[in-house]
Write a protein that holds these residues in place. Structure first.
Motif, PDB file in Angstrom:
ATOM      1  N   SER A  90     150.110  -6.231   5.449  1.00 16.38           N
ATOM      2  CA  SER A  90     150.266  -4.934   4.794  1.00 16.38           C
ATOM      3  C   SER A  90     150.838  -5.082   3.393  1.00 16.38           C
ATOM      4  N   ILE A  91     150.680  -6.262   2.803  1.00 14.31           N
ATOM      5  CA  ILE A  91     151.148  -6.528   1.443  1.00 14.31           C
ATOM      6  C   ILE A  91     149.958  -6.891   0.565  1.00 14.31           C
ATOM      7  N   ALA A  92     149.941  -6.345  -0.643  1.00 15.30           N
ATOM      8  CA  ALA A  92     148.916  -6.704  -1.626  1.00 15.30           C
ATOM      9  C   ALA A  92     149.529  -6.669  -3.014  1.00 15.30           C
ATOM     10  N   VAL A  99     145.164  -5.513   3.468  1.00 15.64           N
ATOM     11  CA  VAL A  99     144.133  -5.753   4.476  1.00 15.64           C
ATOM     12  C   VAL A  99     144.263  -4.841   5.688  1.00 15.64           C
ATOM     13  N   ALA A 100     145.447  -4.794   6.310  1.00 16.90           N
ATOM     14  CA  ALA A 100     145.574  -4.031   7.559  1.00 16.90           C
ATOM     15  C   ALA A 100     145.282  -2.548   7.368  1.00 16.90           C
ATOM     16  N   ALA A 300     142.009 -16.598  -6.272  1.00 20.06           N
ATOM     17  CA  ALA A 300     143.106 -16.455  -5.323  1.00 20.06           C
ATOM     18  C   ALA A 300     143.615 -17.831  -4.913  1.00 20.06           C
ATOM     19  N   SER A 301     144.918 -17.925  -4.665  1.00 22.43           N
ATOM     20  CA  SER A 301     145.503 -19.146  -4.111  1.00 22.43           C
ATOM     21  C   SER A 301     145.642 -18.973  -2.600  1.00 22.43           C
ATOM     22  N   VAL A 306     146.793 -11.534   0.323  1.00 23.49           N
ATOM     23  CA  VAL A 306     147.748 -10.799  -0.507  1.00 23.49           C
ATOM     24  C   VAL A 306     147.201 -10.606  -1.920  1.00 23.49           C
ATOM     25  N   GLU A 307     146.564 -11.635  -2.461  1.00 27.08           N
ATOM     26  CA  GLU A 307     146.069 -11.586  -3.836  1.00 27.08           C
ATOM     27  C   GLU A 307     144.698 -10.917  -3.941  1.00 27.08           C
TER      28      GLU A 307
END
Length: 324
Positions: A90-92, A99-100, A300-301, A306-307
């Motif tokens: 739930s982090i971006a 995503v969620a 993205a890494s 998240v990224e």
């Protein structure tokens, strides 16, 4: 070898908190209904098969925290990378939504906290400045991969989460996802593996780098009284090899195109060793999964979800469209 504990802590910290700093500049992530996710105190207005569910579930005499939101089939069940609780989905930091909550309008989405993982969000859904203990009861560490997969299966079965599942696994969680898929093939509609750890690292990395990789899965805790999760890489890979043969299911492997950024010289050397064998290890991994497709996410890494949450959401929906 005197520097080993120091470097293990650095590498473990990279895995544990890499997503937190960037998330601090992002809006608070929201669930499908507009309420923040990631709180043990979240209101439960339904059960694990419908409505907003956030509760501790008793599995094997212990309490395991799980959340489910949204609706639609197949149910998407997510397995986080090393050290990360379920709230990491739930982090971006860009390409919102996370995503969620981004998948919740079209699919039932479930996440959970493995014992020994750490939270990235507080009870209000705001990013924490440092990791805090996860919401599941602790267990003795290190832990066997088979025991983890059994717990995961029993968690979903106990609460009647409707299958078959589209499994999404990040990093070492991707290997747990593979083990689940081979152990319970009837329950798997498809998979998306998000920069999952390639098993071939065990044979391709130079000895010093392999030793560090294994040690990083037993990172020393910086939280008093709380034991981080720990695993034996050899046990994970042996368990996968001993599991039943693959049953083909739609699968996409997402790989990061950017290297992780670390300042410690020894950690940089470790990541350079990884980069040398990475393409070969990834190719061998993809070839081992029947019918799998691969996608490189160039900007993205390691924390692709998240990224570039949009890339993960797109991959999940593409696999869902092929699921039986």
């Amino acid at each position: 070898m005197s520097a080993m504990p120091h470097l293990v802590r650095i590498l473990g910290s990279v895995l544990l908190v890499a997503a937190v700093a960037g998330a601090c500049s992002s809006p608070a992530p929201t669930g499908a209904s507009g309420t923040t996710t990631g709180s043990a105190a979240s209101a439960t207005t339904g059960n694990a098969s419908s409505g907003d569910f956030a509760a501790h579930v008793t599995v094997g005499g212990r309490k395991v925290y799980m959340e489910c939101h949204g609706s639609g089939r197949p149910t998407v069940v997510m397995q986080s990378g090393y050290g990360n609780a379920g709230d990491i989905w739930s982090i971006a930091t860009a390409h919102l939504p996370p995503v969620a909550p981004g998948l919740a309008p079209t699919n039932r989405v479930c996440v959970y906290d493995r014992p020994g993982t750490t939270l990235s969000l507080d009870a209000a859904g705001n990013p924490l400045s440092s990791p805090q203990p996860g919401r599941s009861d602790q267990v003795p560490m290190p832990r066997k991969a088979a025991a983890l997969v059994t717990e995961w299966h029993d968690l979903l079965a106990t609460e009647g989460v409707p299958g078959p599942y589209l499994l999404v696994g990040h990093s070492i969680g991707g290997l747990f996802t593979v083990l689940y898929a081979r152990t319970y093939p009837d329950q798997v509609a498809g998979m998306v593996l998000v920069d999952a750890t390639p098993p071939a690292f065990a044979s391709l990395l130079p000895p010093t780098a392999l030793t560090l990789l294994k040690a990083s899965l037993n990172a020393p805790s910086s939280i008093p009284g709380y034991r981080y999760e720990g695993y034996d890489l050899d046990d994970i890979l042996t368990s996968i090899d001993a599991a039943p043969a693959w049953r083909p299911a739609p699968t996409t492997l997402l790989f990061a195109g950017k290297p992780q950024q670390v300042s410690d010289p020894q950690a940089q050397e470790f990541l350079r060793d990884v980069a040398v064998v990475q393409d070969q290890a990834r190719a061998q991994f993809a070839a081992s999964v029947p019918g799998a497709t691969t996608t490189l996410v160039p900007d993205a890494s390691h924390y692709i979800h998240v990224e570039r949450p949009d890339a993960v959401i797109e991959a999940v929906r593409a696999v869902a469209s092929k699921a039986p």
